[in-house]
Design an enzyme around this catalytic site. Structure first.
Site, PDB file in Angstrom:
ATOM      1  N   ARG A   1      50.703  32.141  44.445  1.00  0.00           N
ATOM      2  CA  ARG A   1      50.863  33.548  44.114  1.00  0.00           C
ATOM      3  C   ARG A   1      49.569  34.473  44.364  1.00  0.00           C
ATOM      4  NH1 ARG A   1      51.053  34.171  38.745  1.00  0.00           N
ATOM      5  NH2 ARG A   1      48.893  35.053  38.451  1.00  0.00           N
TER       6      ARG A   1
ATOM      7  N   GLU B   1      43.055  37.632  43.558  1.00  0.00           N
ATOM      8  CA  GLU B   1      42.798  36.566  43.827  1.00  0.00           C
ATOM      9  C   GLU B   1      44.112  35.733  44.429  1.00  0.00           C
ATOM     10  OE1 GLU B   1      42.256  34.606  40.068  1.00  0.00           O
ATOM     11  OE2 GLU B   1      44.123  35.191  39.020  1.00  0.00           O
TER      12      GLU B   1
ATOM     13  N   ASN C   1      46.220  32.214  43.867  1.00  0.00           N
ATOM     14  CA  ASN C   1      46.412  31.359  42.901  1.00  0.00           C
ATOM     15  C   ASN C   1      47.210  30.006  43.525  1.00  0.00           C
ATOM     16  OD1 ASN C   1      45.784  32.632  40.169  1.00  0.00           O
ATOM     17  ND2 ASN C   1      46.956  34.087  41.422  1.00  0.00           N
TER      18      ASN C   1
ATOM     19  N   SER D   1      52.553  31.057  37.207  1.00  0.00           N
ATOM     20  CA  SER D   1      53.518  31.108  36.224  1.00  0.00           C
ATOM     21  C   SER D   1      54.486  32.308  36.294  1.00  0.00           C
ATOM     22  CB  SER D   1      52.696  31.084  34.911  1.00  0.00           C
ATOM     23  OG  SER D   1      52.019  32.358  34.785  1.00  0.00           O
TER      24      SER D   1
ATOM     25  N   LYS E   1      37.812  30.390  43.287  1.00  0.00           N
ATOM     26  CA  LYS E   1      36.871  31.727  43.478  1.00  0.00           C
ATOM     27  C   LYS E   1      36.168  31.674  44.549  1.00  0.00           C
ATOM     28  CE  LYS E   1      39.188  33.820  39.969  1.00  0.00           C
ATOM     29  NZ  LYS E   1      39.762  32.710  39.559  1.00  0.00           N
TER      30      LYS E   1
ATOM     31  N   GLY F   1      43.391  31.396  34.236  1.00  0.00           N
ATOM     32  CA  GLY F   1      44.130  31.460  32.999  1.00  0.00           C
ATOM     33  C   GLY F   1      43.811  33.004  32.282  1.00  0.00           C
TER      34      GLY F   1
ATOM     35  N   ARG G   1      52.869  42.728  36.614  1.00  0.00           N
ATOM     36  CA  ARG G   1      52.232  42.476  35.057  1.00  0.00           C
ATOM     37  C   ARG G   1      51.634  44.005  34.980  1.00  0.00           C
ATOM     38  NH1 ARG G   1      48.775  37.589  35.765  1.00  0.00           N
ATOM     39  NH2 ARG G   1      48.644  38.374  37.960  1.00  0.00           N
TER      40      ARG G   1
END
Length: 465
Positions: A117, A133, A135, A140, A298, A357, A439
């Site tokens: 993602r 970023e 992932n 999730s 990162k 996270g 989000r």
């Protein structure tokens, strides 16, 4: 509208289809299905998003998929880029130790599966789509994110005329179905009909219902059985046969899908590290492999943003230009001029450690104080962080539903584009953009994780702006 939402859901769905999570304060809610259910936070209506930037983000997914795969094959690049980081970050050091062991025995991953993602924000200062970023582990909300998109379509089908909103401008979100398809096709490539997919989960898993959507699709659409195990359970119940087959609780494992293992808290003892090594030593398909995991750090993101580095891994100049266009400013703390600027103007930067996270980044006063301390220490501690240009998305009033309460706040949004990649030696089986995660969070919040409690689930309404 908030009240009518419940009427619509009750008419069209059973309880198991609700957008739910576990209440962490409730005993056994993270281990026993049905105990301690709470509604996942969500936005009442979709967030407007320009169609041109949506198209740009979707086109980037297959390019990033290919980039991850190619970087993962360059072990020297991964080890070299993270060599200083491992001196000050024990978690990264342990991951690199496993990676080095696999390199030492020339361990090959012929079948490679990635469920990624890439997260973006629209920067109001430059009117551009910038990556936050990438992932590569435990991406999730393909399940619940898909449900929220359908929830918003249902609401607009009912009330769109009154609101002046068209449900057809909400993109279809097949993330859960397409993730399950990638896992199912990986199982086929493994070629063992008695094998299972093993999902690595946390001991107290707040997000099990998002995971169950994938498990259900795998079973119903592909006939593949999934088992859920913690790393500690893998260590206790698992072994690798002489032919490389991973067997857990008496069952051969075709695919290991990590929904845990991305944070130091997932490795409270040597037991969990032993399990991670056991998995890597096996012939099971790992999602992700240790190499794919490291590509998502990162520091590697910052290294790939350096001049001429992308050219090391990609040949297509147009693809390289598309990637560079979405890169925000990224710097190591070796850059004294940038560190000085960040201390003087901390609100223009984000200080990022090698963590996933949510809740780990530093901003403003905390950023400045940390940089001053690190400079004064004059050690290798600087290598544990990178600096990133801060992105300033435009805020808008949004109706948020959290804890059973609907309220309106100035909010900003972050778009995550899911990607699936499956390769068997020279054959690329899948390389797709597969759905999205929107989000939305109160504009005063710096972090953006839903499971971490900072944001709500959302979807997008495409606009011509």
């Amino acid at each position: 509208l908030c009240v009518k939402y419940w009427d619509i859901k009750c008419e069209n769905s059973c309880w198991s289809q609700l957008i739910v999570m576990n209440r962490t304060s409730r005993l056994r809610s993270g281990t026993v299905p049905g105990v301690g259910l709470v509604h996942a936070p969500f936005s009442l209506l979709p967030t407007r998003f320009p169609a041109s930037f949506w198209k740009q983000a979707c086109e980037l997914a297959p390019i990033f998929n290919e980039l991850v795969d190619r970087v993962s094959l360059d072990g020297k690049f991964l080890q070299g880029s993270l060599s200083r980081t491992k001196q000050v970050d024990d978690f990264t050091a342990r991951l690199l130790e496993i990676h080095a062991k696999m390199m030492a025995v020339n361990k090959k991953e012929d079948i490679r599966l990635g469920l990624h993602r890439s997260d973006y924000m629209l920067d109001s200062e430059t009117n551009s789509l910038l990556q936050i970023e990438l992932n590569t582990i435990s991406t999730s909300f393909p399940g619940l994110g898909s449900l929220v998109s359908e929830l918003h379509r249902t609401l607009l089908n009912q009330y769109g005329e009154v609101l002046g909103l068209d449900s057809e401008r909400i993109p279809r979100n097949w993330a859960a179905i397409q993730f399950a398809e990638a896992l199912g096709k990986a199982w086929v490539e493994y070629n063992n009909e008695s094998a299972v997919v093993m999902m690595i989960v946390q001991a107290e898993e707040r997000n099990m219902y998002d995971q169950y959507w994938l498990i259900n699709h795998l079973k119903e659409s592909h006939g593949v059985m999934t088992i859920r195990k913690t790393l500690a359970q893998v260590e206790a119940e698992g072994l690798v046969l002489p032919n490389g087959t991973l067997v857990v609780d008496g069952r051969p494992v075709a695919v290991v899908y990590f929904r845990a293992g991305y944070a130091p808290t997932d490795y409270p003892s040597e037991v969990e590290w032993s399990a991670r090594l056991l998995i890597e030593q096996s012939s099971a398909i790992k999602c992700p492999s240790i190499s794919y995991h490291l590509v998502g750090t990162k520091k590697i993101q910052q290294e790939l943003a350096k001049p001429s580095v992308l050219e090391r891994f990609l040949d297509n100049e147009e693809d390289i230009a598309k990637l560079r266009k979405c890169f925000a400013g990224l710097w190591s703390l070796d850059n004294e001029e940038i560190v000085k600027s960040a201390i003087e103007k901390p609100d223009l930067f984000v200080l990022k450690p090698q963590r996933e996270g949510g809740g780990n980044n530093l901003y403003g006063h905390d950023l400045r104080e940390t940089l001053i301390r690190l400079k004064n220490e004059q050690g290798e501690a600087l290598a544990a962080y990178i600096l990133m240009q801060r992105i300033f998305p435009r805020a808008s009033l949004t109706q948020l539903v959290q804890g059973g309460v609907c309220f309106e706040e100035l909010s900003i949004s972050e778009l995550g584009i899911f990607g699936s990649y499956l390769r068997n030696k020279d054959k690329v089986v899948i390389n797709n953009q597969c759905g999205y995660l929107m989000r939305t969070k109160v504009s005063s919040s710096n972090e953006g994780g839903v499971a971490a409690g900072f944001a709500v689930l959302d979807s997008i309404l495409l606009t011509d702006e």
